[in-house]
Design an enzyme around this catalytic site. Structure first.
Site, PDB file in Angstrom:
ATOM      1  N   ARG A  33      11.337  -1.260  12.041  1.00 53.16           N
ATOM      2  CA  ARG A  33      10.010  -1.216  12.676  1.00 53.16           C
ATOM      3  C   ARG A  33       9.848  -2.371  13.652  1.00 53.16           C
ATOM      4  O   ARG A  33      10.022  -3.532  13.271  1.00 53.16           O
ATOM      5  CB  ARG A  33       8.916  -1.268  11.597  1.00 53.16           C
ATOM      6  CG  ARG A  33       8.573   0.088  11.027  1.00 53.16           C
ATOM      7  CD  ARG A  33       7.500  -0.012   9.979  1.00 53.16           C
ATOM      8  NE  ARG A  33       6.248  -0.611  10.455  1.00 53.16           N
ATOM      9  CZ  ARG A  33       5.117  -0.577   9.770  1.00 53.16           C
ATOM     10  NH1 ARG A  33       5.078   0.017   8.601  1.00 53.16           N
ATOM     11  NH2 ARG A  33       4.035  -1.150  10.258  1.00 53.16           N
ATOM     12  N   ARG A  40      -9.667   0.621   8.888  1.00 53.77           N
ATOM     13  CA  ARG A  40      -9.277  -0.756   9.234  1.00 53.77           C
ATOM     14  C   ARG A  40     -10.362  -1.455  10.035  1.00 53.77           C
ATOM     15  O   ARG A  40     -10.189  -2.612  10.414  1.00 53.77           O
ATOM     16  CB  ARG A  40      -8.005  -0.716  10.068  1.00 53.77           C
ATOM     17  CG  ARG A  40      -6.730  -1.119   9.325  1.00 53.77           C
ATOM     18  CD  ARG A  40      -5.594  -0.849  10.274  1.00 53.77           C
ATOM     19  NE  ARG A  40      -4.385  -1.530  10.066  1.00 53.77           N
ATOM     20  CZ  ARG A  40      -3.299  -0.981   9.529  1.00 53.77           C
ATOM     21  NH1 ARG A  40      -3.316   0.226   9.028  1.00 53.77           N
ATOM     22  NH2 ARG A  40      -2.176  -1.662   9.484  1.00 53.77           N
ATOM     23  N   ARG A  71      -0.481  -9.558  13.448  1.00 52.17           N
ATOM     24  CA  ARG A  71      -1.029  -8.491  12.593  1.00 52.17           C
ATOM     25  C   ARG A  71      -1.902  -9.079  11.485  1.00 52.17           C
ATOM     26  O   ARG A  71      -2.932  -8.511  11.122  1.00 52.17           O
ATOM     27  CB  ARG A  71       0.101  -7.642  12.015  1.00 52.17           C
ATOM     28  CG  ARG A  71       0.700  -6.745  13.098  1.00 52.17           C
ATOM     29  CD  ARG A  71       2.055  -6.236  12.689  1.00 52.17           C
ATOM     30  NE  ARG A  71       1.989  -5.323  11.576  1.00 52.17           N
ATOM     31  CZ  ARG A  71       3.025  -5.077  10.766  1.00 52.17           C
ATOM     32  NH1 ARG A  71       4.163  -5.704  10.928  1.00 52.17           N
ATOM     33  NH2 ARG A  71       2.884  -4.219   9.784  1.00 52.17           N
ATOM     34  N   LYS A 117       0.832  -1.218   0.000  1.00 51.21           N
ATOM     35  CA  LYS A 117       0.000   0.000   0.000  1.00 51.21           C
ATOM     36  C   LYS A 117       0.868   1.270   0.000  1.00 51.21           C
ATOM     37  O   LYS A 117       0.594   2.204  -0.735  1.00 51.21           O
ATOM     38  CB  LYS A 117      -0.939   0.025   1.231  1.00 51.21           C
ATOM     39  CG  LYS A 117      -1.891  -1.156   1.317  1.00 51.21           C
ATOM     40  CD  LYS A 117      -2.899  -1.007   2.444  1.00 51.21           C
ATOM     41  CE  LYS A 117      -2.303  -1.046   3.830  1.00 51.21           C
ATOM     42  NZ  LYS A 117      -1.697  -2.360   4.206  1.00 51.21           N
ATOM     43  N   ARG A 164      11.396  -6.360   5.220  1.00 54.43           N
ATOM     44  CA  ARG A 164      11.260  -4.925   5.520  1.00 54.43           C
ATOM     45  C   ARG A 164      11.802  -4.621   6.919  1.00 54.43           C
ATOM     46  O   ARG A 164      12.441  -3.606   7.139  1.00 54.43           O
ATOM     47  CB  ARG A 164       9.788  -4.508   5.419  1.00 54.43           C
ATOM     48  CG  ARG A 164       9.573  -3.017   5.612  1.00 54.43           C
ATOM     49  CD  ARG A 164       8.156  -2.617   5.288  1.00 54.43           C
ATOM     50  NE  ARG A 164       7.236  -2.936   6.355  1.00 54.43           N
ATOM     51  CZ  ARG A 164       5.903  -2.737   6.293  1.00 54.43           C
ATOM     52  NH1 ARG A 164       5.368  -2.254   5.191  1.00 54.43           N
ATOM     53  NH2 ARG A 164       5.127  -3.032   7.297  1.00 54.43           N
TER      54      ARG A 164
HETATM   55  P1  AMP Z   1       0.737   0.365   9.177  1.00 54.73           P
HETATM   56  O1  AMP Z   1       1.919   1.244   8.969  1.00 54.73           O
HETATM   57  O2  AMP Z   1      -0.438   0.767   8.352  1.00 54.73           O
HETATM   58  O3  AMP Z   1       1.065  -1.101   9.045  1.00 54.73           O
HETATM   59  O4  AMP Z   1       0.268   0.583  10.693  1.00 54.73           O
HETATM   60  C1  AMP Z   1       1.122   0.281  11.793  1.00 54.73           C
HETATM   61  C2  AMP Z   1       0.299   0.125  13.052  1.00 54.73           C
HETATM   62  O5  AMP Z   1      -0.372   1.371  13.352  1.00 54.73           O
HETATM   63  C3  AMP Z   1      -0.822  -0.903  13.010  1.00 54.73           C
HETATM   64  O6  AMP Z   1      -0.365  -2.226  13.284  1.00 54.73           O
HETATM   65  C4  AMP Z   1      -1.757  -0.376  14.097  1.00 54.73           C
HETATM   66  O7  AMP Z   1      -1.263  -0.663  15.392  1.00 54.73           O
HETATM   67  C5  AMP Z   1      -1.650   1.134  13.884  1.00 54.73           C
HETATM   68  N1  AMP Z   1      -2.661   1.601  12.904  1.00 54.73           N
HETATM   69  C6  AMP Z   1      -2.431   2.159  11.685  1.00 54.73           C
HETATM   70  N2  AMP Z   1      -3.572   2.476  11.071  1.00 54.73           N
HETATM   71  C7  AMP Z   1      -4.570   2.112  11.915  1.00 54.73           C
HETATM   72  C8  AMP Z   1      -5.984   2.149  11.835  1.00 54.73           C
HETATM   73  N3  AMP Z   1      -6.612   2.644  10.756  1.00 54.73           N
HETATM   74  N4  AMP Z   1      -6.688   1.682  12.902  1.00 54.73           N
HETATM   75  C9  AMP Z   1      -6.076   1.192  13.996  1.00 54.73           C
HETATM   76  N5  AMP Z   1      -4.748   1.107  14.127  1.00 54.73           N
HETATM   77  C10 AMP Z   1      -3.989   1.560  13.102  1.00 54.73           C
END
Ligand code: AMP
Length: 190
Positions: free
Chosen positions: A134, A89, A146, A14, A128
């Site tokens: 991360r 999400r 996740r 994404k 990654r």
């Molecule tokens: P990402 O970079 O999109 O993989 O997001 C990293 C982490 O941020 C996720 O595993 C969640 O803990 C939190 N996070 C990001 N976007 C959301 C969302 N829309 N709703 C809830 N938690 C989020």
């Protein structure tokens, strides 16, 4: 106005595709993961609230996420459109997003869902993790968590957009450019 939800499990690509879409269509990017990581690095209250959930691979509570996105949309009044990356999400987030956009009379144009087999996702995320540092990409256990959270809480969001006839599935395995071409072809029909 073009408002796109770029959807998919962690590691589906994404972020990579968003960067290319922003450039091509001149859209504003709203990545909730990036916004949270910025809050974390700046040590804000919001960052402190989100940290534990993020480190363990759980979702940050809806009210925290929704408030943050709402503020961001309302502050970017000159946007030609938005690309939502990693948001919504949960179905509750999707409903909240529709409500915010209703107020501005600029609904979601469509969802693009990147589809990638889970074994491939795990491989990509571990790779990654070696580069990005991360925390949530560092162990197979966190990655599995996740993916499970995605299946339980996030996948129903695709049903929400299917019901609105806004769902478009795309095979997310292949070269970055070939996937981008497929996404662009879908967007031309929005
Ligand atoms: P990402 O970079 O999109 O993989 O997001 C990293 C982490 O941020 C996720 O595993 C969640 O803990 C939190 N996070 C990001 N976007 C959301 C969302 N829309 N709703 C809830 N938690 C989020």
């Amino acid at each position: 106005m073009l408002n796109i939800v770029l959807f998919g499990p962690p590691g589906a690509g994404k972020g990579t595709q968003s960067e290319k879409l922003i450039e091509k269509y001149q859209l504003n990017h709203i990545s909730t993961g990036d916004l949270f990581r910025k809050h974390l690095s700046e040590g804000t209250e919001l960052g402190k609230k989100a940290q534990k959930f993020m480190d363990d691979g759980f979702l940050v509570p809806d009210e925290v996420v929704i408030g943050m996105v709402e503020d961001k949309i309302k502050s970017e009044t000159d946007a030609k459109g938005f690309i939502f990356d990693g948001f919504p999400r949960t179905v509750k987030q999707a409903e909240a997003l529709d409500n915010v956009l209703k107020a501005t009379d600029t609904p979601i144009s469509g969802m693009i869902a990147l589809e990638v087999p889970f074994e491939e996702l795990k491989k990509r995320l571990l790779e990654r993790g070696k580069i990005s540092g991360r925390v949530d990409d560092q162990s197979e256990e966190k990655i599995n968590n996740r993916i499970q959270v995605y299946l339980d809480e996030t996948l129903p969001v695709s049903e929400y957009y299917k019901q609105q006839s806004k769902f478009n599935g795309i095979n997310g395995v292949g070269s970055i450019d070939s996937i981008f071409e497929k996404i662009s072809a879908v967007i031309e029909n929005f």
